[in-house]
Design an enzyme around this catalytic site. Structure first.
Site, short mmCIF file in Angstrom:
data_model
loop_
_atom_site.label_atom_id
_atom_site.label_comp_id
_atom_site.label_asym_id
_atom_site.label_seq_id
_atom_site.Cartn_x
_atom_site.Cartn_y
_atom_site.Cartn_z
N GLU A 292 0.79 -1.23 0.00
CA GLU A 292 0.00 0.00 0.00
C GLU A 292 0.82 1.28 0.00
OE1 GLU A 292 0.41 -1.40 4.37
OE2 GLU A 292 0.10 -2.32 2.41
N HIS A 316 -8.31 -3.66 -1.14
CA HIS A 316 -7.55 -3.79 0.11
C HIS A 316 -6.49 -2.71 0.20
CE1 HIS A 316 -5.83 -6.19 3.49
NE2 HIS A 316 -4.71 -5.65 3.07
N GLU A 317 -5.68 -2.55 -0.85
CA GLU A 317 -4.60 -1.56 -0.80
C GLU A 317 -5.16 -0.14 -0.74
OE1 GLU A 317 -2.02 -2.94 -0.04
OE2 GLU A 317 -2.50 -4.94 -0.76
N HIS A 320 -6.09 0.75 2.75
CA HIS A 320 -4.92 1.12 3.55
C HIS A 320 -4.67 2.64 3.53
CE1 HIS A 320 -2.99 -2.26 5.39
NE2 HIS A 320 -2.97 -2.98 4.28
N GLU A 339 -4.02 -4.13 9.55
CA GLU A 339 -4.56 -5.12 8.61
C GLU A 339 -5.99 -5.57 8.91
OE1 GLU A 339 -3.39 -5.63 5.86
OE2 GLU A 339 -1.29 -5.05 6.01
N ASP A 396 7.93 -9.87 10.82
CA ASP A 396 7.25 -10.68 9.82
C ASP A 396 6.53 -11.87 10.45
OD1 ASP A 396 8.05 -9.04 7.83
OD2 ASP A 396 9.37 -10.46 6.82
N TYR A 404 -4.91 -10.22 10.00
CA TYR A 404 -5.85 -9.90 8.93
C TYR A 404 -7.27 -10.39 9.26
CZ TYR A 404 -1.90 -8.89 5.76
OH TYR A 404 -0.80 -8.35 5.15
#
Length: 622
Positions: A292, A316-317, A320, A339, A396, A404
């Site tokens: 994003e 979705h992006e 953001h 998220e 990560d 999410y």
């Protein structure tokens, strides 16, 4: 990003917007009110001295695969004699403060965090400059040969900064709570164009020198650069696409609903505050579905299906632009704030444009992903909490379906409790109140209680959702008539070995995905062969359907229709981490690990470090 309990008691306030723009942005509080949290993934000490603006002047050398130049920073000093930046795998040549040479020191190296870069400053220091170059180990950059691109005529480069990789191509205070404006001058070969997460050119220039400006303050992980033989095509006066020439028309057609998405998003939660929303489709090695980066979303070519069926990624992006870019998680322990909110917003956009049933199909697929994640994390239940404690770990590790899809489920359950009208008013005020700033989980809970729950005399198990593992009993139940019909069709086939093709004629890719991923463990090779002969799943042009079919083929020992060769080809050409790890994980579950390693030996060089590092660990590779 489209892909995935230390309680801080310090109240974060709002970072000042330092730009002078003629637009309709919400103005945050004064900068001097900002107090930064201690967080485990940055060496920076921004309460002592913090950067506020970056001026980047770099040369991009494709022959040596090195970026070199000078990064100049405006800083605010709170009486400190040093400022600390994050650095990893960078060669630091020299540093100045207020134009004078100054001392600097690189501290001890950590495999995840890199090194602290400590620069000596004075009380009156307003600016520092660092001359540096990247190295062969720089993880954020992926240099691609011409053969690795769509047109196969020129090389390509792109960056991927989330979560903490921007420090590998720019020395920076690489914490999401440190927001800066930036400008950049980027020198590239004349035959290529450079674009960034900033104001962008629409065509190549003659000298290969490009100038960029990002006037809204953003965290370091959203600073992004892509360079290639690309062209631009508008969709509306504020939306458009970049891609290699051979893909440009297909990309524009696939994403032709972008302006409609922006309008739908604004109708839900307020004005789009970034002026331009463009998408660049990168070569297939890009490790995520999308990223994003403000003003310029980076996207994988795997979403170009020819029928707009996978464009929820764009929604979705776009979402953001409110949740993540406008209001950012203060630390990576709070990643669900980025998220979970974005998945909720994405599905609301998809519902507004394409109807409730398609939205519910997307939500149900996410629910199934969540169940798979819960099963995978059953030995580490603390990782199934929304608020994480990632100290000593790579952030990560928290980028999975918990953030999410559990985050989404929390918000959907909350919506059903308080009512959609109240929920929408609350979220709109939340984005406006916190615009261009960061927030953490505890501040969100306070805001939720004060502005939604207490205000409406509603009791909700917020803390159970956020601080306890697993899924609370009051989770919303998501239903889809379309998926129910898919399940009936599958059951009938499994019982009779016959399938009525007419029932499948108008299925969406989401219905096909649901069909394939719900094969029982005892499905026979003969049944899979029959389905493949009927529907040719092995050669599907939809990457999502292909991925779930290949997963089932690996798990169930299906080798028909040359599927093994197609799987190897897929893994050698697609670098999207979700797809790649799904298939290598299937090889591991099927005890075909040596076969997986043989494929990986040839495929690894095509992957971004984000993907390669994950698969290295999964397969036990050195």
């Amino acid at each position: 990003m489209y892909m995935k309990n230390t309680i801080f008691l310090i109240l974060t306030s709002i970072l000042a917007l330092t730009s002078c723009q003629e637009n309709k942005q919400t103005q945050p509080a004064e900068e001097n009110a900002k107090t930064y949290l201690q967080e485990p993934h940055s060496y920076a000490q921004p309460n002592d001295a913090v950067i506020t603006h970056l001026d980047l002047d770099i040369n991009v050398d494709f022959k040596s695969q090195v970026i070199s130049g000078t990064a100049t920073y405006d800083i605010e000093n709170n009486g400190s004699n040093k400022i600390i930046l994050d650095s990893k795998y960078l060669e630091i040549e020299s540093v100045t403060q207020n134009g004078e040479t100054t001392d600097f020191k690189l501290g001890g190296f950590d495999e995840s965090l890199g090194q602290p870069l400590t620069v000596a400053i004075k009380e009156d220091t307003k600016q520092i400059a660092i001359t540096y170059s990247t190295t062969a180990k720089t993880e954020a950059l992926q240099w691609l040969t011409a053969q690795q691109t769509a047109d196969k005529t020129n090389p390509f480069l792109f960056t991927q900064g989330q979560a903490i990789l921007t420090r590998t191509w720019i020395p920076i205070q690489d914490s999401p709570q440190v927001r800066i404006t930036y400008e950049a001058t980027v020198k590239v070969p004349q035959e290529l164009m450079a674009v960034m997460s900033a104001e962008n050119p629409k065509e190549k220039n003659e000298n290969g020198v490009y100038h960029f400006k990002m006037e809204q303050p953003i965290p370091a992980y959203l600073i992004a650069l892509a360079i290639g033989d690309i062209e631009y095509k508008a969709i509306s006066n504020r939306t458009g696409v970049y891609a290699e020439k051979s893909m440009l028309d297909k990309v524009q057609e696939e994403f032709s609903d972008m302006e409609k998405m922006v309008v739908a998003a604004e109708n839900l939660y307020g004005d789009y505050d970034w002026e331009q929303f463009d998408v660049i489709v990168l070569p297939p090695s890009f490790p995520f579905g999308g990223m994003e980066n403000p003003r310029l979303t980076f996207a994988t070519p795997t979403v170009i299906a020819g029928d707009k069926s996978l464009t929820s990624l764009v929604a979705h992006e776009l979402a953001h632009s409110w949740s993540g870019n406008l209001v950012t998680n203060a630390t990576w322990n709070d990643f669900w704030l980025n998220e979970g909110f974005t998945v909720y917003f994405e599905i609301r956009i998809m519902e507004a444009l394409y109807g409730k049933d398609r939205a519910n199909m997307l939500a149900l697929i996410g629910r199934q992903d969540l169940e798979d994640e819960l099963e995978a994390l059953k030995e580490s239940p603390n990782d199934t909490k929304l608020k994480l404690d990632l100290k000593g770990r790579n952030p990560d590790d928290g980028m999975n379906s918990i953030a999410y899809d559990k985050g989404y489920l929390f918000l959907r359950t909350l919506e059903e409790k308080v009512g959609r009208e109240n929920m929408d008013a609350f979220l709109k005020s939340y984005f406006k109140k916190n615009a261009f700033s960061t927030t953490n989980t505890e501040d969100f809970i306070t805001y939720l209680n004060e502005n939604l729950l207490d205000k409406n005399n509603i009791t909700f198990n917020t803390e159970e959702w956020i601080y306890q593992p697993g899924i609370p009993a009051n989770a919303a139940v998501i239903e889809s008539d379309a998926f129910s019909n898919v399940e009936k069709t599958l059951e009938e086939f499994l019982k009779t070995n016959r399938i009525d093709v007419t029932k499948t004629e108008n299925w969406t890719p989401q219905e096909w995905v649901h069909f394939v991923r719900n094969f029982p463990k005892d499905i026979s090779v003969e049944q899979m062969q029959q389905l493949d002969n009927t529907f040719d799943f092995t050669h599907s042009t939809n990457s999502y359907i292909t991925m779930v079919w290949y997963e089932q083929s690996i798990l169930n020992g299906y080798h028909g229709n040359n599927v093994d060769a197609k799987i190897a080809e897929f893994l050698n050409t697609v670098g999207r981490r979700w797809y790649v790890t799904t298939l290598f994980s299937a090889f591991a579950k099927a005890e075909r690990i040596e076969e997986a390693k043989e494929i990986y030996k040839t495929a690894r060089g095509n992957y971004h470090s984000v993907t390669a590092n994950t698969v290295d660990e999964m397969l036990g590779m050195d």
